[in-house]
Design an enzyme around this catalytic site. Structure first.
Site, PDB file in Angstrom:
ATOM      1  N   ASP A  71      37.914  43.172  49.301  1.00 26.49           N
ATOM      2  CA  ASP A  71      39.052  42.060  49.346  1.00 26.49           C
ATOM      3  C   ASP A  71      40.028  42.180  48.198  1.00 26.49           C
ATOM      4  O   ASP A  71      40.937  41.519  48.066  1.00 26.49           O
ATOM      5  CB  ASP A  71      38.513  40.588  49.508  1.00 26.49           C
ATOM      6  CG  ASP A  71      37.659  40.227  48.269  1.00 26.49           C
ATOM      7  OD1 ASP A  71      37.291  41.259  47.460  1.00 26.49           O
ATOM      8  OD2 ASP A  71      37.404  39.113  48.405  1.00 26.49           O
ATOM      9  N   GLU A  72      39.985  43.597  47.554  1.00 23.47           N
ATOM     10  CA  GLU A  72      40.951  43.590  46.681  1.00 23.47           C
ATOM     11  C   GLU A  72      41.330  45.185  46.452  1.00 23.47           C
ATOM     12  O   GLU A  72      40.542  46.045  46.892  1.00 23.47           O
ATOM     13  CB  GLU A  72      40.893  43.022  45.256  1.00 23.47           C
ATOM     14  CG  GLU A  72      39.320  43.355  44.610  1.00 23.47           C
ATOM     15  CD  GLU A  72      39.046  42.779  43.280  1.00 23.47           C
ATOM     16  OE1 GLU A  72      39.873  42.844  42.384  1.00 23.47           O
ATOM     17  OE2 GLU A  72      37.909  42.315  43.190  1.00 23.47           O
TER      18      GLU A  72
ATOM     19  N   ASP B 293      44.807  40.901  45.705  1.00 22.21           N
ATOM     20  CA  ASP B 293      43.359  40.327  45.999  1.00 22.21           C
ATOM     21  C   ASP B 293      43.550  39.106  47.167  1.00 22.21           C
ATOM     22  O   ASP B 293      44.523  38.253  47.010  1.00 22.21           O
ATOM     23  CB  ASP B 293      43.197  39.574  44.721  1.00 22.21           C
ATOM     24  CG  ASP B 293      41.610  39.303  44.362  1.00 22.21           C
ATOM     25  OD1 ASP B 293      40.975  39.304  45.483  1.00 22.21           O
ATOM     26  OD2 ASP B 293      41.409  38.723  43.307  1.00 22.21           O
TER      27      ASP B 293
END
Lengths: 427, 366
Positions: free
Chosen positions: A116-117, A21
């Protein structure tokens, strides 16, 4: 006693799932492009004005109480000295691709869940990357060195626990939850810390006197099922840290779409056009969020007697902005009302975008500037809706619908092209 | 109506209008019909339209009783095609039914009222502009492939024709590439230019092929009408401003590279089979050679090496293979010339030894 599947004594070796993350990703991208921002409180929002809400805040700003989804006005009050930057999603999406490409070098089994993860299946990579904790440290280090972004990495034996681990380790942390220790780690956490437990579920649990995940784990399954129907078993398992380790490897959707069933069957063509305008806008926004363009569009129309028709049109060139898609859907609707309705009212309308392809790398010879403007406009509208909600900015046509009766069951749809979980368009 | 017409003539007449007849069932079923009307004692006029374009032709027939009927054009054509080479008689019966007889064959068709048939603009009395038939057909053929199929960009849905001094020019673009052809003008005047609807283009190429005759062109309100002999094609003009094409034709592309057209066409066809969804092929120009490569698709990778007369620094440029194949396929000349600036600026493709043709392509981001 039923033996624990993933107990340390015997049985198959536990899976190694990492959840990577990125820390304040939008801010990190802005800092990469403007190093003078580092160390400062940075807030990325939908708009530089006072309107809108926070899309991302640097940890300096978070220390002053600013968090995502907070109204911008409030953020400015808490953190007047921060640098405010409007979100540029195309930039973040490009950076995201770099991150994912780098993560794929650790394991081809990658599931990107958002910009973003991502989940990575590191099972069996021990000889290459070392034991789980070392592998996680290596991922963090390389992402930082190669791209200049900070990440938090959680490692565990399944997806749920990997995500919990990365959350607990944030920011810039690493946490490895050992197989067999899941329930112990989870027990003291607030119920909301369980992925999938949102505000509504948490509130209902609170109403039952349940505050921690450990509290949930002590409830018998029957009580959970009585209160949460099918969600009961899910809560029961999650509270014990049980979850799948299988990743959705190809998360490219085959189609995205929206449909809506009317509270009262509709016959007015203007009202129906207003509805497809809204559905098109929402479907196209999802498409843009995925960074894709569609080669075709399908209109689904169900009449009052439940007869359902689907009509399709090609989009050439592939499109992700509303205008050309809406033009095509409008034509399909007119055709359906003209040729198929036979005077019947409409019960349901759906707009599906299919034949998804990455955006055209072909710039225009003529009017490239105006195309770029149209794309930027769509992105701006998207980010405003992200912050304010879908009703923040509505086209005149779609607004006509708002005067009408409420609809029965708004429904999202996304079909993925993955092995056995493959779902077809629900026609 | 009661007429006799030879099978050969009726077959040719129906074939001529077939491309204009609405093929799908639409809101107006009569658009699938052809209107036959007698003209004097010796002629029958056929008229078909899909509202965007209309076609009328006058053909020889013996008229016993004047009148007009409309019949399903496709059905009629399919039957006439199969009839023996003999005279065909068409007789109007009660309630718009039509009986067709030919030797021992007899057919009855239901018609639709001729008064319902849409009007199609006719060439007026104004002085026509004249362009040699084959020249017009050739100019359209070499540009029409570049128009846009995106109906929302309607000014791109046709070719632009204009005159300038002693040149007649036709331009087509879809916004990504542009084809421009110029031929000597024999006195036609289209000062402000006209955009000819895409549906007319295929018909023009089919109808106007003869070297010796002229096509007479009339501008009539919002229609442009092409007449040659007894055939008249009318097309809706696209209302709007054609894109400012002059400003996208680069003037400073100083890297000139000549390549054999046929070799490039075939190499590109092979390589493009393994191109990605965007159909990008990378053109790598180095001293003495042109290398075409594709990668990035799941299907595999391809590379082709061709000879060229280039001697400058390495130049890499990505083009949509389809845009290149389109133009390579319609040019007749043996050699073609690339005129390039760099990997991001529009490139030009033209025949090496012929004036008057320019094709501009926007490169893809490599």
């Amino acid at each position: 006693m039923i033996p624990e599947l993933s107990s340390a004594s015997g049985g198959p070796a536990p899976r190694v799932i990492a959840h990577v993350d990125m820390d304040a990703f939008f801010v990190a991208v802005e800092r990469r492009d403007d190093p003078s921002l580092s160390g400062k409180a940075v807030i990325v929002g939908g708009s530089t004005g006072n309107r809108g809400v926070v899309a991302a805040a640097s940890y300096e700003a978070r220390a002053l109480g600013v968090h995502s989804a907070m109204p911008m006005v409030q953020a400015r009050r808490l953190c007047p000295g921060a640098v405010y930057i409007p979100a540029s999603h195309s930039k973040y999406s490009a950076a995201s691709k770099q991150v994912m490409a780098l993560l794929r070098t650790f394991s081809p089994a990658l599931e990107a869940v958002s910009v973003d993860e991502a989940y990575l299946d590191l099972t069996g990579t021990e000889r290459l990357h070392g034991p789980p904790y070392a592998a996680a440290a290596k991922i963090r280090k390389i992402v930082e060195a190669e791209l200049g972004f900070s990440a938090s990495v959680g490692v565990a034996s399944n997806r749920l626990m990997a995500k919990v681990a990365s959350e607990l380790s944030k920011p810039a942390g690493i946490l490895h939850i050992l197989s067999g220790r899941e329930a112990i780690i989870l027990a003291p956490l607030r119920t909301g810390a369980l992925p999938g437990v949102g505000k509504v579920t948490a509130a209902r649990l609170r109403g039952m006197g349940i505050r921690t995940v450990g509290d949930i784990a002590r409830l018998p399954l029957s009580v959970l099922e009585a209160n949460f129907k099918n969600g009961g078993i899910d809560l029961y398992r999650k509270a014990r840290g049980e979850h799948s380790a299988e990743l959705v490897l190809d998360s490219r959707p085959k189609s995205v779409g929206k449909e809506t069933t009317f509270g009262e069957d509709q016959g007015d063509p203007d009202r129906l056009e207003a509805v497809i305008s809204r559905l098109t806008g929402e479907a196209a926004a999802r498409l843009r969020q995925k960074g894709m363009e569609a080669k075709g569009v399908t209109l689904k129309i169900r009449f009052e007697d439940f007869e359902t028709n689907t009509l399709a049109a090609q989009l050439d060139p592939p499109a992700s902005i509303d205008r050309p898609i809406f033009e095509a859907v409008k034509g399909l609707l007119a055709h359906a009302l003209d040729q198929k309705s036979k005077g019947r009212k409409v019960r349901l309308l759906g707009v599906y975008l299919g034949g998804l392809v990455p955006p055209d790398r072909q710039p225009r010879l003529i009017e490239e500037d105006s195309r770029q403007r149209e794309i930027r406009l769509a992105e701006t509208v998207d980010s405003l809706r992200d912050r304010y909600g879908a009703g923040a900015l509505v086209s005149g046509r779609a607004m006509e619908e708002m005067n009408g009766p409420k609809n029965r069951e708004p429904k999202n749809h996304e079909s993925k092209n993955q092995g056995t979980k493959k779902r077809e368009m629900p026609f | 109506m009661d007429i006799v017409i030879s099978k050969e003539t009726l077959h040719r007449a129906l074939q001529t209008v077939q491309g204009v007849v609405e093929s799908r069932s639409s809101a107006m079923p009569i658009l699938q019909n052809v209107l036959l009307s007698t003209e004097g004692k010796k002629q029958v006029r056929l008229l078909a339209t899909n509202l965007d374009i209309g076609l009328r032709g006058v053909f020889e027939a013996q008229v016993t009783k004047g009148g007009s009927v409309t019949l399903n054009a496709r059905k009629l054509f399919d039957i006439v095609r199969e009839l023996p080479d003999a005279d065909i008689r068409l007789v109007e019966e009660d309630g718009q039914w039509v009986r067709m007889t030919c030797e021992k064959s007899s057919f009855r068709f239901p018609g639709l009222p001729p008064s319902d048939f849409p009007t199609v603009p006719k060439a007026g009395d104004s002085e026509p502009q004249k362009v040699p038939s084959a020249v017009l057909g050739d100019m359209i053929r070499k540009t029409m492939f570049a128009i846009s199929q995106d109906e929302t960009r309607y000014t791109y849905n046709g070719v632009f024709m204009e005159s300038e001094g002693d040149k007649l020019r036709i331009v087509a673009t879809d916004g990504h590439r542009l084809a421009l052809i110029e031929r000597p003008n024999t006195g036609a005047e289209f000062k402000n230019g006209v955009i000819i609807h895409k549906k007319a283009l295929g018909e023009i190429v089919k109808l106007f092929t003869e070297e010796e005759t002229d096509v007479e062109i009339f501008l009539h309100e919002n229609h442009v009408i092409f007449r040659s002999g007894d055939i008249e094609l009318s097309a809706r003009m696209i209302d709007g401003d054609f894109p400012k094409y002059r400003q996208v034709i680069p003037g400073d592309n100083n890297n000139h590279i000549t390549v054999d057209r046929d070799q490039l066409l075939h190499a590109l066809r092979r390589v493009s089979l393994l191109s990605n969804e965007a159909r990008m092929v990378k053109f790598v120009f180095t001293s003495g050679q042109l290398v075409l490569t594709t990668n990035g698709s799941d299907a595999g990778e391809a590379e082709e090496v061709l000879a060229s007369d280039y001697s400058g620094e390495e130049l890499i440029i990505g083009f949509n293979a389809r845009y290149c194949l389109d133009v390579l396929g319609i040019l007749d000349e043996q050699n073609i010339r690339f005129e390039l600036k760099d990997s991001l600026s529009p490139g030009i493709l033209k025949p090496e030894d012929a004036e008057g043709y320019t094709y501009v392509i926007m490169p893809m981001r490599v």
